[in-house]
Every structure is written in structure tokens, then in C-alpha cells.
Design a protein around this motif. Structure first.
Motif, PDB file in Angstrom:
ATOM      1  N   LYS A  17      24.482  -6.511  86.129  1.00  9.46           N
ATOM      2  CA  LYS A  17      23.474  -5.488  86.394  1.00  9.46           C
ATOM      3  C   LYS A  17      23.897  -4.136  85.806  1.00  9.46           C
ATOM      4  O   LYS A  17      23.077  -3.424  85.208  1.00  9.46           O
ATOM      5  CB  LYS A  17      23.261  -5.368  87.904  1.00  9.46           C
ATOM      6  CG  LYS A  17      22.256  -4.321  88.338  1.00  9.46           C
ATOM      7  CD  LYS A  17      20.854  -4.591  87.834  1.00  9.46           C
ATOM      8  CE  LYS A  17      20.249  -5.816  88.458  1.00  9.46           C
ATOM      9  NZ  LYS A  17      18.823  -5.968  88.052  1.00  9.46           N
ATOM     10  N   GLU A  18      25.160  -3.792  85.963  1.00  7.48           N
ATOM     11  CA  GLU A  18      25.651  -2.494  85.509  1.00  7.48           C
ATOM     12  C   GLU A  18      25.536  -2.345  83.995  1.00  7.48           C
ATOM     13  O   GLU A  18      25.164  -1.289  83.487  1.00  7.48           O
ATOM     14  CB  GLU A  18      27.106  -2.337  85.946  1.00  7.48           C
ATOM     15  CG  GLU A  18      27.715  -0.986  85.649  1.00  7.48           C
ATOM     16  CD  GLU A  18      29.137  -0.897  86.189  1.00  7.48           C
ATOM     17  OE1 GLU A  18      29.398  -0.016  87.021  1.00  7.48           O
ATOM     18  OE2 GLU A  18      29.984  -1.724  85.773  1.00  7.48           O
ATOM     19  N   ARG A  19      25.848  -3.404  83.280  1.00  8.53           N
ATOM     20  CA  ARG A  19      25.759  -3.364  81.815  1.00  8.53           C
ATOM     21  C   ARG A  19      24.327  -3.065  81.384  1.00  8.53           C
ATOM     22  O   ARG A  19      24.084  -2.288  80.457  1.00  8.53           O
ATOM     23  CB  ARG A  19      26.225  -4.711  81.239  1.00  8.53           C
ATOM     24  CG  ARG A  19      25.875  -4.943  79.765  1.00  8.53           C
ATOM     25  CD  ARG A  19      26.651  -3.985  78.866  1.00  8.53           C
ATOM     26  NE  ARG A  19      26.243  -4.165  77.489  1.00  8.53           N
ATOM     27  CZ  ARG A  19      25.256  -3.495  76.893  1.00  8.53           C
ATOM     28  NH1 ARG A  19      24.571  -2.589  77.572  1.00  8.53           N
ATOM     29  NH2 ARG A  19      24.959  -3.703  75.623  1.00  8.53           N
ATOM     30  N   GLN A  20      23.363  -3.656  82.069  1.00  2.00           N
ATOM     31  CA  GLN A  20      21.953  -3.448  81.736  1.00  2.00           C
ATOM     32  C   GLN A  20      21.509  -2.022  82.050  1.00  2.00           C
ATOM     33  O   GLN A  20      20.764  -1.410  81.289  1.00  2.00           O
ATOM     34  CB  GLN A  20      21.093  -4.445  82.517  1.00  2.00           C
ATOM     35  CG  GLN A  20      19.597  -4.172  82.434  1.00  2.00           C
ATOM     36  CD  GLN A  20      18.827  -4.879  83.539  1.00  2.00           C
ATOM     37  OE1 GLN A  20      19.307  -5.830  84.149  1.00  2.00           O
ATOM     38  NE2 GLN A  20      17.619  -4.401  83.820  1.00  2.00           N
ATOM     39  N   LEU A  21      21.987  -1.470  83.180  1.00  2.00           N
ATOM     40  CA  LEU A  21      21.488  -0.189  83.664  1.00  2.00           C
ATOM     41  C   LEU A  21      22.212   1.016  83.077  1.00  2.00           C
ATOM     42  O   LEU A  21      21.667   2.120  83.062  1.00  2.00           O
ATOM     43  CB  LEU A  21      21.592  -0.140  85.191  1.00  2.00           C
ATOM     44  CG  LEU A  21      20.788  -1.198  85.956  1.00  2.00           C
ATOM     45  CD1 LEU A  21      21.040  -1.060  87.448  1.00  2.00           C
ATOM     46  CD2 LEU A  21      19.305  -1.070  85.654  1.00  2.00           C
ATOM     47  N   PHE A  22      23.449   0.816  82.610  1.00  2.00           N
ATOM     48  CA  PHE A  22      24.253   1.941  82.156  1.00  2.00           C
ATOM     49  C   PHE A  22      23.565   2.706  81.033  1.00  2.00           C
ATOM     50  O   PHE A  22      23.525   3.947  81.034  1.00  2.00           O
ATOM     51  CB  PHE A  22      25.626   1.440  81.693  1.00  2.00           C
ATOM     52  CG  PHE A  22      26.543   2.529  81.205  1.00  2.00           C
ATOM     53  CD1 PHE A  22      27.132   3.400  82.100  1.00  2.00           C
ATOM     54  CD2 PHE A  22      26.792   2.694  79.849  1.00  2.00           C
ATOM     55  CE1 PHE A  22      27.982   4.424  81.648  1.00  2.00           C
ATOM     56  CE2 PHE A  22      27.626   3.698  79.391  1.00  2.00           C
ATOM     57  CZ  PHE A  22      28.221   4.565  80.304  1.00  2.00           C
ATOM     58  N   ALA A  23      22.987   1.984  80.077  1.00  2.00           N
ATOM     59  CA  ALA A  23      22.325   2.641  78.957  1.00  2.00           C
ATOM     60  C   ALA A  23      21.097   3.414  79.389  1.00  2.00           C
ATOM     61  O   ALA A  23      20.623   4.305  78.678  1.00  2.00           O
ATOM     62  CB  ALA A  23      21.942   1.595  77.905  1.00  2.00           C
ATOM     63  N   GLN A  24      20.560   3.093  80.567  1.00  2.00           N
ATOM     64  CA  GLN A  24      19.362   3.772  81.058  1.00  2.00           C
ATOM     65  C   GLN A  24      19.699   4.910  82.018  1.00  2.00           C
ATOM     66  O   GLN A  24      18.812   5.489  82.643  1.00  2.00           O
ATOM     67  CB  GLN A  24      18.446   2.755  81.754  1.00  2.00           C
ATOM     68  CG  GLN A  24      18.022   1.622  80.826  1.00  2.00           C
ATOM     69  CD  GLN A  24      17.184   0.582  81.541  1.00  2.00           C
ATOM     70  OE1 GLN A  24      16.140   0.902  82.114  1.00  2.00           O
ATOM     71  NE2 GLN A  24      17.609  -0.661  81.508  1.00  2.00           N
ATOM     72  N   GLY A  25      20.992   5.203  82.169  1.00  2.00           N
ATOM     73  CA  GLY A  25      21.406   6.319  83.005  1.00  2.00           C
ATOM     74  C   GLY A  25      21.307   6.049  84.487  1.00  2.00           C
ATOM     75  O   GLY A  25      21.108   6.963  85.289  1.00  2.00           O
ATOM     76  N   ILE A  26      21.468   4.766  84.885  1.00  2.00           N
ATOM     77  CA  ILE A  26      21.354   4.386  86.294  1.00  2.00           C
ATOM     78  C   ILE A  26      22.699   3.853  86.775  1.00  2.00           C
ATOM     79  O   ILE A  26      23.241   2.915  86.197  1.00  2.00           O
ATOM     80  CB  ILE A  26      20.267   3.308  86.492  1.00  2.00           C
ATOM     81  CG1 ILE A  26      18.915   3.815  85.965  1.00  2.00           C
ATOM     82  CG2 ILE A  26      20.151   2.921  87.959  1.00  2.00           C
ATOM     83  CD1 ILE A  26      17.864   2.734  85.861  1.00  2.00           C
TER      84      ILE A  26
ATOM     85  N   ASP B  93      26.854  -0.312  69.566  1.00  2.00           N
ATOM     86  CA  ASP B  93      27.215   1.012  70.086  1.00  2.00           C
ATOM     87  C   ASP B  93      27.059   1.092  71.600  1.00  2.00           C
ATOM     88  O   ASP B  93      27.908   1.671  72.293  1.00  2.00           O
ATOM     89  CB  ASP B  93      26.354   2.085  69.413  1.00  2.00           C
ATOM     90  CG  ASP B  93      26.692   2.265  67.943  1.00  2.00           C
ATOM     91  OD1 ASP B  93      27.789   1.815  67.553  1.00  2.00           O
ATOM     92  OD2 ASP B  93      25.867   2.824  67.198  1.00  2.00           O
ATOM     93  N   ALA B  94      25.967   0.534  72.122  1.00  2.00           N
ATOM     94  CA  ALA B  94      25.725   0.596  73.559  1.00  2.00           C
ATOM     95  C   ALA B  94      26.808  -0.145  74.327  1.00  2.00           C
ATOM     96  O   ALA B  94      27.282   0.321  75.369  1.00  2.00           O
ATOM     97  CB  ALA B  94      24.350   0.009  73.885  1.00  2.00           C
ATOM     98  N   ALA B  95      27.210  -1.310  73.820  1.00  2.00           N
ATOM     99  CA  ALA B  95      28.250  -2.092  74.486  1.00  2.00           C
ATOM    100  C   ALA B  95      29.585  -1.357  74.446  1.00  2.00           C
ATOM    101  O   ALA B  95      30.346  -1.394  75.424  1.00  2.00           O
ATOM    102  CB  ALA B  95      28.381  -3.460  73.823  1.00  2.00           C
ATOM    103  N   GLU B  96      29.849  -0.670  73.363  1.00  2.00           N
ATOM    104  CA  GLU B  96      31.112   0.065  73.250  1.00  2.00           C
ATOM    105  C   GLU B  96      31.157   1.245  74.217  1.00  2.00           C
ATOM    106  O   GLU B  96      32.201   1.533  74.811  1.00  2.00           O
ATOM    107  CB  GLU B  96      31.311   0.549  71.809  1.00  2.00           C
ATOM    108  CG  GLU B  96      31.770  -0.533  70.854  1.00  2.00           C
ATOM    109  CD  GLU B  96      33.036  -1.233  71.349  1.00  2.00           C
ATOM    110  OE1 GLU B  96      34.060  -0.555  71.556  1.00  2.00           O
ATOM    111  OE2 GLU B  96      32.981  -2.464  71.560  1.00  2.00           O
TER     112      GLU B  96
END
Length: 1019
Positions: free
Chosen positions: A399-408, A457-460
Motif C-alpha cells: 500500500k505504501e509504495r502505491q501511495l507514496f508518489a501521491q503524497g499520502i 524514478d518513482a521507485a527510486e
């Protein structure tokens, strides 16, 4: 809520003289207070209003406003049912402000059952103060009642404006100091003088007398925790009567004593309206296999690119240099478990025969089938807890991997029943058993998870973020603190009386309630929270996405209560709530990790929900539909007249959508799901039919079933198909970002609105029922007590030329301008242009005049907007990363077979229409490549962002045109009735957007099937 008191005159406080008490100087004798004005409506008028409100909301009308309990908190008690996590605190704050605006009532007391909830309520008042200041030009002044700060009670009485006292039930319902002080208990001094307990700073007055003189309005938060039941009301309920309240509003998801219910937002409504998170469950099932005694736990299945996928994560026993240990290994079809185990005899001859990601199972060579979440042999509780902790970590990282890029910021919450499991003060590091297991599992799971990430880039960015957080800093326990030792202890729980089972320990809540914002920041390393199960009430953080129930079953706590702590919709780093109706459940999913099987947990949860829905109507009838309120495309509402209700009922009967008993049939459910509902023939139904289906939906308990938390998986991206020349050409033609503008002549809008209002504005004249009756002959005492001493002998329906609410002053221009988002000047031009006879209808029923006029104006505005909308494509474009970066996990059980021509290897569909469409696309010789367009690709429109369904590239030789590219929207029915309202407006806007791109070889349209698509392409 405010409609219950429609007709109450506005009164901005009633002045009265505050009793200064004996100890107060004479100069203060003229001190004045402002109390709430009395209710001017008769009980009969109130009951009429209540019935109107109840009919609109589909509630059973009450016979009278009498309370089932003799000693009640107030003479009038109104129930508002709201599911946990839907924001009832915000709702009652706004209700307070609206009651003050309309009727002038300004004194309110919020009563809560615990300190936890008290702190949360105060926090809500604080963080919404500026918001309400903007809405109402004022904000509530709040304070928590404290018997040592009685000057605040004085200010509560004397100050003008909205005054709110927040008080927990313990403050006046016990033998402690707070209770003695609020009631001013008398105490005899050694010299024989009698004084009031500890009230030297309050003169001879009792605080309860000062408070009750204000005739406050009570807001009771979670009354079921305070009141007991109807047969045996609690002492707390009796104590509330001392406030001398004007009336009481009771907000709860689970009312124990049913009173006059004026609103219902139950578990099913909350989910269907997307006001709470979707629930996913990861359970553990002990499976006794016949063919093997070897330990085997299937952690989950993975899909990906390459011939060695799908794979399964399997925990088994492995021979190591330090003895036999349990380890997790990735296996696929053909894996020899005997080899993986290091030669342990129990696994000899066992191979993986098949890994099926669609069904989430593995098959062994001996014929045994094991599903994800199933474990062979009986396992000790300690091993189950380890598995649960690992599952929470894995679910959190997904869940965190999905939400991190969205600022959550994602949080996970462990509930335990004993602090020692987390904090062990006998050890130097103070880590308890569960904390040690967590740190062991976290390191292994994180390393494995990061090893599977892509190198974009997002994963990094995510990798750097989590690697910078030490394991010891990422988890924290929030427990009660022993003031003497400074150590965490089990919470203080009331063992007896009204508050049994509740905690009143304020120290346990400071960080998790008062520092919510800090926890939601990426700067705060804590992501995993451990808390005592007794602290469940009041613990509400919107960003809890995973919950681990590491505690023994508690029969006093339902599953609904347990998961309620994590149902609130999440917020991002700016505090913005993630409630976009299109993506709300992609983001907001609560995963519950339990030691029960998925089936057992879900079955029990569904049963609890069904029991809570027992009061919902189940049968269709003309009476059921009459008076119901529906929301139209322009945001306005309409109340159904009996003639329209009859037409709808006939329509349902004619098409077998309901059976002889009025119950909704499977034919209706299937047609509703596929978008193939029959169009009505009755003219009265055609304009509103699309907005009436939810009324039919509400008649059957199609409960939202929690998803299996192990089944959703990220669908692999087919890079080869994406890079095909044809798809790149299509993508380059449509990936423009754009802005729109609407230019229209105000005169044209005004002219259209005047014509429509004169033609279509209908306002019903207020009616009232006159009843005449006589006293019953031979009257007995029992009849008087039961209220049956009189018998109605005559009734007569009268029409009122003046609305019952005409004593209320209306800002007519302001109300219509607010509802239509037009200027007051434009609204004035419309209203002064209509016929005098049309305008005279305002006097008949002001509320309905405003609502109906706004609805008709909004309809004309929407028409003008679409007609005069233009798009301006910008140079900026959507990046191709939207195909992968914002992709959410999907349940492959709805995905069908692996696809050959799609940009994604699987496509999850929601209807039979879409599934048939995909199957035809994938085998079509004319289609080169296609894609379900990702949610990140959207077209801005005045009625909300729009995301088309499909992008399809055809072969060069399909038609005489060299290239054909198609953007499609699939619908189950092309009936214009099925595409009315907002959806139709978005489609019309999309047509204009694609036309603005000036691409003659790109076509956009709505189709029902593949044959229709090919006809359009050929044309």
C-alpha cells in the motif's frame, strides 16, 4: 436536521439575569446571560415536520414524539444514524452552525462517553474553526468542561455567539470531585457552617444551575455508550436531564434505544456512497491435508513478466547450519520442495504441479490444493502471530509504495491485549515478544520487497525514503503511562457500572489524538503503531490502511467496532481528503489481518452488518417511493409526487424487476449491473428515471463483500505492445493536456431561464390536517397514561396560503445565487423577468420555490455550458509513466485469460459488456494493439474530470484510410435515457475535446459492443 424546526422564528438569544451568588459583589448584580429561545412550534407542528423529513429519507414515520424512556436527556430526542468513519463530528458541528444561522440558538453541550472521544471532538472543533468562519462569518467558541475552571461556565452563559461546552460523562456521573463540584454538593465545615463543595470561586451557586438556565441544546455523541437500554436506563441518562435541555440530538452508528430517527446513513449507504474505505481481509486458514504432514504456508501469489511467472511465496521448513528453521521461498510450476527444504524427509516427492494466480491456489504433486492464506498442520499461537505480523508488514509496503508518489502517508495499526507483548522492561532494549518478531520480519520482508521493485524514478524515490528509516524508529507503542515509573502499562478500564469496558486514561491519548498531523507527515518516521485493544474508541486516524488483530477474541467487541478505527477516508500531506468518486476506493482500502480464515471473518462481519440494517425497507410500493428525495444531475433535489411513484412502480412490475411481494428480482440486479435497464414509456418518468434507480437499489441488501486481501495484484505491463508503432502514434495524438473555457451570453441564459420558470415551476401549497375528537366514554386511568383518552371523530385537509416557515426571513437572491453559482445580478434579472403569477408561488412555499427555481436554472445553465464549451490543447502532455506509476492492485478473478494485444497483460472488467468487448478486441485480426486507458489520463470538464475507457489502434489496411485510431466508451445501453445527466455531459465534452485535437484519423464515440465499433470504423 434543521428542517425538523421549519417555522421556528429567529431569535438571537433571550437575555436573562445571571444569579451572581452570595459571594459576588453587588456591582455584578446586573450581569446578563443569553439563553436559547424556547421552541415556538407545537408538538403537532414538530411532528408534521418530522414526518416530512422521514418520508424524504425513507424512514418509518413515528406515531408521536414521546420518548420510550421515562427519564430522558431532553423532552425531544432526535436520532441521527451515521456509520463509523463518515464524519459525524463534522456533521454535528455544521448542524450547530446552521441551527444558529436559521433560528438563533447559540448554547450547545456536546456530551461524550470517554476522554478519548472528548479529545478527538475538541481537536475537530479546533481544526475546522477557520473553515466554518469562512462559511458562516463566525465560528463556535469551545471549551472542555473542567470543574477547576468554572469561569468558562460563566462565559458560556454570558457571551453571545455560538458557545459550545464539551463534557465527558465521567465529569458529572460519579462520586469523584468533578461530579461533586458540578452539582455543588453541600459539605459541613468543622464550625458547623454548610458550604458547597469546592466552589469558593463560584459563590453560592451550583454550576449545573448556571448551565441549565441557558436551556442548552444537547449533542450526544455515541449515546449507546452512555444511556443503557430502554428497560434499564443508566444513571448517566438520568444525570443528563439536569441540564434542562431544549432538545437532544443523538449521533451514533448503533443506537441501542430507538427514538425519533430523522436520518439514516448505515454501513451499506456509507460504502455505496464511497464515504468510507473499502475493506480487504487477509485471513489464516489451518488446512489438514491427507497427502503430506509437511509444514507449508502459502503467503501469496505473484504475477509478472517472463515464463517463470506466476510464482507463489511459500513458507516451509528448511534445514540450515543452525538447525531446522521456517523460511519463505518463491516457487513456481515444477519446483521440487524436497530440494528447497534442504532434504527434509517430509517433503520428499513433493513438487509444485501448478500455480494458478487467477484462483490464488497452488497444486501439489500428491493432488493437494492449497490456497493463499492457508497453512497445513496445526500451528501454535506464536507462529500465527508471526505470520500475522509478516502479513501486516507486507500489506503495508504494498500500500505504501502505491501511495507514496501521491503524497499520502500510510499507517498500520496493531491491536494487542497486553502491553507486555510489546514492552518488556526486564530486557535492556525493552522490546517485548511481538516487537522482536516485528523487527526480525520487517528486515527480511523489506529486503525482499525492495528487491522486486522496478528501477524507475518513482521507485527510486520510495526506496531512498524507506531505507532511511531505521527499524527501531518506524514502530511505536501508544499506551497508558504509569506516572510513578514512567513505564507503559495496560489502560485503566472501568470494570462496573454504565462505563464498563471503557478507558478513561487521558495520558494514553495525547500523541495519537493531539498530534495526528505529525503522524501523517513523511518527516515522522513512525509508520507502525501498537495500541491496547481497550483504546479502540476515539482512536481515529484517517491514514490507517492496515490493521493487525494480535489479540484474543473479545465477545464484547464486534468486528464492525474493531475495523471502525480505520474506515475514515485518507488525507494527503496537505490535509486534503482523498474522496474523488472515481478513484476513492483505489486509494482507500483498509486491509484487516486476522487469525481467522477469510471466510469466517467475512461471514461474521456480513452478519453483523445485516443485523444493523434490520430497519431498512425491503419491499417496493407506491407509498415507499412517494415523497422520496432524489438528487439530480445539477446537484439540486426533487421530491417525488405520488403520480411519478405510481409510474415507477408500474414500470418495475411490467419488466419483472420486482416480484409479487414487492421484492427486487435477480432480473433487475443483472440489468442494473450490465447497464441494460429498460427505458420507461411513461412521459413523467423519462426526465428523472436515471436518478430513481438508487431508491430501488436501497430495497435489497446487496452488501459490499470485503475483498480477499491476497488476491489483488499489480497487473504486468506489456512494454512490447506499448512500444508498437501504432500505439505510440495513437498515444501521441491523444495525450495532450487541455484547458476549457465557457463563453455564453448572459442575456441568452436569462431569457431561457425566464421561459422555463414560467412554464415548468411547480410549487405545492402547504397543507395542514385539522382533527376533531371527543373524550372516550368510560375513560380509565390507563387510557390517560397511554394517551388514548380521546378518539378522533373528524378530519379535514386545509390549504395554507402562507407557508408555515414564512416567519423566517429569506435572502431569496442569495439562496438562489448560492445554489446556481450565478451572480446576484443575473438571478435578479431572472426573477424580475418571470410572470407575477409565477413569482407569487414563492409565498405559497418559499423553501420549495427556491429549490425548484434553482434546479430549473441549473438545467438551463448546463445546456448553455455544453453548447458554448471550447477546448484549448496545451503544449504539455501526459507522460507515459501514468500507465504504470498510479496503477492499483486488481483482483484477477475478474480478469479472464492472459491477453495478447493489450498494453496490460490482463484487464479487469466490471460488467459482461466490457468482458465481451475485451475478448473480441484481443482476437480481432483488425486490431493491432489496444489499452484500457489508465485513471491518470483524464479530460477536464465543467462537471468533473472524465476518463475514457479504451484506446484502440487498427491495422493500416482496415479501411481506405491509412490509419484508424479509436477512443471508445463502452456502455450497456445506448438509450439516451441511460446517458442523461452528468455522464452524458462528460461524453459531450469529450467529443469536443477530441475534435479540438484536429486529428482526422482519431475517432471518439460510445459503443455497446465490438460489432458496433467496427461499423463506426468502417463508416
Amino acid at each position: 436536521m434543521v428542517e425538523v424546526f421549519s417555522g421556528q422564528p429567529y431569535a438571537d438569544g433571550v437575555k436573562y439575569r445571571i444569579d451572581p451568588g452570595k459571594a459576588v459583589a453587588p456591582t455584578l448584580l446586573d450581569d446578563a446571560g443569553l439563553r436559547n429561545a424556547e421552541i415556538a412550534l407545537t408538538l403537532s407542528q414538530l411532528l408534521t415536520n418530522v414526518h416530512a423529513v422521514q418520508r424524504v429519507r425513507g424512514l418509518e414515520p413515528v406515531k408521536d414524539l414521546k420518548d420510550p424512556v421515562k427519564k430522558s436527556a431532553a423532552p425531544i430526542n432526535l436520532d441521527i444514524e451515521m456509520e463509523t468513519g463518515t464524519g459525524k463530528t463534522y456533521v454535528y458541528i455544521k448542524t450547530i452552525m446552521e441551527l444558529h444561522k436559521r433560528y438563533g440558538w447559540s448554547k450547545y453541550i456536546v456530551v461524550v462517553p470517554s476522554i478519548a472521544i472528548r479529545e478527538g471532538v475538541k481537536k475537530s472543533f479546533d481544526i475546522t474553526a477557520d473553515h466554518f468562519q469562512q462559511l458562516y462569518g463566525t465560528k463556535p467558541r469551545t471549551f472542555i468542561y473542567n470543574s477547576s475552571r468554572l469561569h468558562e461556565v460563566e462565559r458560556f452563559s454570558s457571551d453571545s455567539g455560538v458557545q459550545v461546552m464539551i463534557i465527558n460523562i465521567q465529569a458529572f456521573n460519579a462520586t469523584g470531585k468533578d461530579a461533586r463540584r458540578i452539582h455543588g454538593t453541600e459539605r459541613r465545615l468543622p464550625n458547623g457552617e454548610i458550604v458547597l463543595e469546592g466552589l469558593d470561586d463560584f459563590g453560592s451557586r451550583k454550576p449545573i444551575d448556571v448551565i441549565s438556565a441557558n436551556r442548552p441544546i444537547l449533542i450526544i455523541d455515541e449515546p449507546q455508550k452512555i444511556e443503557g437500554d430502554a428497560k434499564k436506563p443508566s444513571k448517566s441518562l438520568e444525570a443528563l436531564a439536569a441540564f434542562n435541555a431544549l432538545f437532544a440530538l443523538r449521533y451514533s452508528a448503533t443506537h441501542r434505544i430507538e427514538r425519533t430517527k430523522v436520518h439514516r446513513l448505515d454501513a451499506m449507504d456509507a460504502y455505496n456512497q464511497k464515504l468510507v474505505k473499502r475493506i480487504a481481509v487477509r485471513g489464516i486458514t489451518v488446512k489438514y491435508l491427507t497427502g503430506s504432514s509437511a509444514y507449508l504456508y502459502v503467503d501469496g501469489l505473484e504475477i509478472g513478466k517472463g515464463a517463470d511467472f506466476p510464482k507463489a511465496r511459500v513458507e516451509l521448513e528448511v534445514q540450515t547450519a543452525h538447525g531446522i528453521r521456517r523460511q519463505v521461498a518463491r516457487v513456481n510450476k515444477g519446483t521440487n520442495l524436497h530440494v528447497v527444504s534442504g532434504g527434509i524427509e517430509a517433503y520428499k516427492g513433493l513438487f509444485i504441479r501448478n500455480v494458478d494466480a487467477n484462483r490464488d491456489i497452488i497444486e501439489l504433486s500428491n493432488g493437494d490444493v492449497i490456497g493463499a492464506g492457508e497453512v497445513t498442520e496445526d500451528v501454535a499461537e506464536g507462529q500465527k502471530r508471526r505470520i500475522q505480523i509478516r502479513e501486516v508488514i507486507r500489506a503495508h509496503l504494498d500500500k505504501e509504495r502505491q501511495l507514496f508518489a501521491q503524497g499520502i502517508k500510510a499507517l498500520s495499526l496493531f491491536f494487542i491485549d497486553e502491553v507486555a507483548k510489546y514492552r518488556d522492561y526486564e530486557r535492556e532494549d525493552t522490546l517485548g515478544e511481538y516487537a522482536r518478531v516485528f523487527e526480525e520480519e520487517y528486515g527480511e520482508v523489506l529486503a525482499d520487497f525492495l528487491g522486486q521493485l522496478d528501477f524507475d524514478d518513482a521507485a527510486e524515490r520510495y526506496r531512498k525514503h524507506v531505507e532511511a528509516i531505521p527499524v527501531r524508529s518506524t514502530h511505536e507503542g501508544y499506551f497508558s503511562i504509569d506516572k510513578k515509573t514512567g513505564r507503559s502499562v495496560d489502560g485503566k478500564i472501568a470494570a462496573r457500572g454504565d462505563l464498563a469496558g471503557q478507558s478513561d486514561d487521558v495520558d494514553a491519548y495525547d500523541l495519537i489524538l493531539k498530534d495526528k498531523e505529525r503522524l501523517l507527515s513523511f518527516e515522522e518516521p513512525v509508520r507502525f503503531i501498537w495500541s491496547h485493544s481497550a483504546l479502540r474508541e476515539g482512536w481515529d486516524n484517517p491514514n490507517v490502511f492496515v490493521m493487525g488483530m494480535l489479540k484474543k477474541s473479545d465477545n464484547t467487541t464486534t468486528r464492525r467496532q474493531e475495523i471502525g478505527r480505520g474506515l475514515r477516508l485518507s488525507v494527503d500531506q496537505h490535509g486534503e481528503r482523498m474522496d474523488n468518486p472515481v478513484t476513492v476506493h483505489d486509494i482507500n482500502e483498509l486491509t484487516v489481518v486476522t487469525d481467522e480464515s477469510y471466510t469466517d471473518f467475512v461471514t461474521a462481519l456480513q452478519k453483523e452488518i445485516i443485523e444493523s440494517l434490520s430497519a431498512r425497507p425491503r419491499k417496493a410500493s407506491v407509498d415507499y417511493f412517494t415523497g422520496k428525495q432524489i438528487k439530480l444531475a445539477d446537484g439540486t433535489t426533487s421530491v417525488l409526487e405520488k403520480s411519478i411513484a405510481q409510474a415507477l412502480y408500474n414500470h418495475l412490475i411490467r419488466h419483472d424487476y420486482i416480484d409479487d411481494d414487492g421484492l427486487v428480482t435477480q432480473e433487475y440486479k443483472d440489468a442494473r449491473a450490465d447497464g441494460t435497464l429498460a427505458a420507461p414509456t411513461a412521459e413523467a418518468l423519462k426526465p428523472v428515471i436515471d436518478f430513481m434507480w438508487p431508491l430501488v437499489d436501497a430495497l435489497y441488501l446487496d452488501l459490499p463483500k470485503p475483498v480477499d486481501g491476497r488476491k489483488p495484484k499489480k497487473i504486468p505491463f506489456n512494454e512490447a505492445n506499448f512500444k508498437k508503432r501504432e500505439f505510440q502514434a495513437l498515444w501521441s495524438r491523444i495525450n495532450h493536456k487541455a484547458v476549457y473555457q465557457v463563453e455564453f451570453d448572459s442575456k441568452e441564459l436569462i431569457k431561457n431561464c425566464i421561459r422555463t420558470l414560467d412554464k415548468s415551476l411547480n410549487v405545492t401549497v402547504m397543507q395542514y390536517l385539522v382533527e376533531a375528537g371527543k373524550q372516550v366514554v368510560g375513560l380509565e386511568v390507563e387510557q390517560l397514561e397511554a394517551g388514548t383518552g380521546f378518539k378522533v371523530s373528524e378530519t379535514k385537509l386545509e390549504h395554507s396560503a402562507v407557508s408555515a416557515g414564512s416567519t423566517v426571513k429569506y435572502d431569496l437572491l442569495g439562496e438562489i445565487a448560492e445554489k446556481t453559482q450565478l451572480t446576484r445580478r443575473t438571478c435578479a434579472a431572472i426573477l424580475t423577468g418571470i410572470n407575477p403569477g409565477t413569482f407569487a408561488k414563492f409565498k405559497q412555499n418559499p423553501e420549495q420555490f427556491i429549490t425548484e427555481a434553482a434546479r430549473l436554472i441549473n438545467e438551463q445553465k448546463a445546456t448553455v455550458i455544453v453548447e458554448h464549451l471550447t477546448y484549448d490543447p496545451r503544449d504539455s502532455r501526459y507522460d507515459s509513466s501514468i500507465f504504470t506509476e498510479n496503477q492499483t492492485a486488481q483482483d484477477l478473478s475478474k480478469a479472464g485469460e492472459k491477453l495478447k494485444k493489450s498494453v496490460y497483460e490482463y484487464v479487469v472488467t466490471d460488467s459482461k459488456v466490457e468482458r465481451a468487448f475485451v475478448e473480441k478486441l484481443d482476437v480481432s485480426d483488425e486490431v493491432v494493439v489496444y489499452s484500457k486507458l489508465p485513471r491518470g489520463f483524464s479530460i477536464p470538464t465543467p462537471v468533473g474530470d472524465y476518463n475514457p475507457d479504451w484506446a484502440i489502434a487498427f491495422r493500416d489496411d482496415t479501411t481506405k484510410i491509412k490509419h484508424v485510431y479509436f477512443v471508445a466508451e463502452t456502455k450497456g445501453s445506448m438509450s439516451s435515457l441511460q446517458l442523461k445527466g452528468v455522464e452524458n455531459a462528460k461524453i459531450e465534452c469529450a467529443r469536443k475535446f477530441f475534435n479540438s485535437l484536429d486529428n482526422t484519423d482519431v475517432k471518439y464515440d460510445v459503443v455497446t459492443n465490438y460489432s458496433e465499433l467496427m461499423q463506426l470504423v468502417s463508416d
